[in-house]
Design an enzyme around this catalytic site. Structure first.
Site, PDB file in Angstrom:
ATOM      1  N   LYS A   9       0.817  -1.210   0.000  1.00 31.57           N
ATOM      2  CA  LYS A   9       0.000   0.000   0.000  1.00 31.57           C
ATOM      3  C   LYS A   9       0.858   1.271   0.000  1.00 31.57           C
ATOM      4  O   LYS A   9       2.058   1.228   0.302  1.00 31.57           O
ATOM      5  CB  LYS A   9      -0.925  -0.015   1.215  1.00 31.57           C
ATOM      6  CG  LYS A   9      -1.982  -1.114   1.157  1.00 31.57           C
ATOM      7  CD  LYS A   9      -2.879  -1.048   2.382  1.00 31.57           C
ATOM      8  CE  LYS A   9      -3.981  -2.075   2.342  1.00 31.57           C
ATOM      9  NZ  LYS A   9      -4.856  -1.962   3.527  1.00 31.57           N
ATOM     10  N   TYR A  49     -12.294  -1.570  -4.284  1.00 31.10           N
ATOM     11  CA  TYR A  49     -12.853  -1.790  -2.944  1.00 31.10           C
ATOM     12  C   TYR A  49     -14.375  -1.633  -2.925  1.00 31.10           C
ATOM     13  O   TYR A  49     -14.951  -1.305  -1.889  1.00 31.10           O
ATOM     14  CB  TYR A  49     -12.205  -0.822  -1.947  1.00 31.10           C
ATOM     15  CG  TYR A  49     -10.794  -1.207  -1.572  1.00 31.10           C
ATOM     16  CD1 TYR A  49     -10.548  -2.296  -0.746  1.00 31.10           C
ATOM     17  CD2 TYR A  49      -9.711  -0.476  -2.030  1.00 31.10           C
ATOM     18  CE1 TYR A  49      -9.256  -2.649  -0.387  1.00 31.10           C
ATOM     19  CE2 TYR A  49      -8.414  -0.828  -1.675  1.00 31.10           C
ATOM     20  CZ  TYR A  49      -8.191  -1.908  -0.856  1.00 31.10           C
ATOM     21  OH  TYR A  49      -6.915  -2.259  -0.498  1.00 31.10           O
ATOM     22  N   ASN A 112      -1.987   0.028   7.113  1.00 30.27           N
ATOM     23  CA  ASN A 112      -1.463  -1.267   7.563  1.00 30.27           C
ATOM     24  C   ASN A 112      -0.561  -1.971   6.553  1.00 30.27           C
ATOM     25  O   ASN A 112      -0.361  -3.171   6.621  1.00 30.27           O
ATOM     26  CB  ASN A 112      -2.603  -2.171   8.023  1.00 30.27           C
ATOM     27  CG  ASN A 112      -3.596  -2.487   6.924  1.00 30.27           C
ATOM     28  OD1 ASN A 112      -3.393  -2.134   5.765  1.00 30.27           O
ATOM     29  ND2 ASN A 112      -4.672  -3.154   7.286  1.00 30.27           N
ATOM     30  N   HIS A 115      -2.150  -5.463   1.511  1.00 30.22           N
ATOM     31  CA  HIS A 115      -3.496  -5.999   1.275  1.00 30.22           C
ATOM     32  C   HIS A 115      -3.350  -7.406   0.725  1.00 30.22           C
ATOM     33  O   HIS A 115      -2.386  -7.711   0.025  1.00 30.22           O
ATOM     34  CB  HIS A 115      -4.238  -5.137   0.242  1.00 30.22           C
ATOM     35  CG  HIS A 115      -5.479  -5.788  -0.295  1.00 30.22           C
ATOM     36  ND1 HIS A 115      -6.708  -5.647   0.303  1.00 30.22           N
ATOM     37  CD2 HIS A 115      -5.666  -6.618  -1.356  1.00 30.22           C
ATOM     38  CE1 HIS A 115      -7.606  -6.345  -0.380  1.00 30.22           C
ATOM     39  NE2 HIS A 115      -7.000  -6.944  -1.388  1.00 30.22           N
ATOM     40  N   GLU A 126      -9.873  -9.786  -7.803  1.00 34.85           N
ATOM     41  CA  GLU A 126      -8.792  -8.829  -7.572  1.00 34.85           C
ATOM     42  C   GLU A 126      -7.649  -8.997  -8.571  1.00 34.85           C
ATOM     43  O   GLU A 126      -7.122  -8.004  -9.082  1.00 34.85           O
ATOM     44  CB  GLU A 126      -8.287  -8.955  -6.135  1.00 34.85           C
ATOM     45  CG  GLU A 126      -9.319  -8.488  -5.127  1.00 34.85           C
ATOM     46  CD  GLU A 126      -8.867  -8.570  -3.685  1.00 34.85           C
ATOM     47  OE1 GLU A 126      -9.551  -7.984  -2.834  1.00 34.85           O
ATOM     48  OE2 GLU A 126      -7.825  -9.209  -3.404  1.00 34.85           O
TER      49      GLU A 126
END
Length: 137
Positions: A9, A49, A112, A115, A126
């Site tokens: 990310k 998303y 975080n 993913h 995805e």
């Protein structure tokens, strides 16, 4: 062999952690069969998303994922989805086990570091969102 999507990310990329994360991926025995560095638009992030649309964190998620470059990858291994999720650790880095990527590189629930797909059906969507079949080696 199973495939899963992995994303480094924008927070981890900006902090210079992409190399360390990639090293761990290889150390854990994954094959990287597709990889791209991208800068997602907010529209692209929203499309990826879409399952979170309408949730309170959706706008922040779109904004964050379009805030800078990220690295999207297709990982291949036996049990790749579970194996990658185990390596990532808990969604919240504060709850992640020592030795996981989120514990090492994540800074908060919303930042975080990585993913990963959570199921075979999700992985299929995805992977297809970012890669055409001919992109995967």
């Amino acid at each position: 062999m199973e495939r899963t999507l992995a994303i480094i990310k924008p927070d981890a990329f900006a902090a210079g952690h992409a190399g360390g994360i990639l090293a761990r991926i290889y150390e854990e025995g994954f094959r990287v069969i597709g990889m791209k560095k991208l800068a997602l638009s907010e529209k692209q992030a929203a499309g990826f998303y879409y399952v979170h649309e309408g949730k309170p964190f959706f706008d922040d998620l779109k904004g964050f994922m379009s805030s800078g470059p990220c690295v999207v990858m297709v990982l291949e291994a036996d049990g790749a989805i579970r194996k990658w999720r185990d390596l990532m650790g808990a969604t919240n880095p504060a709850d992640a086990a020592a030795g996981t990527l989120r514990k090492e590189f994540g800074t908060s629930l919303g930042r975080n570091a990585v993913h990963g797909s959570d199921a075979p059906e999700t992985a299929a969507f995805e992977v297809g969102y970012f890669f055409a079949g001919l992109d995967l080696l």
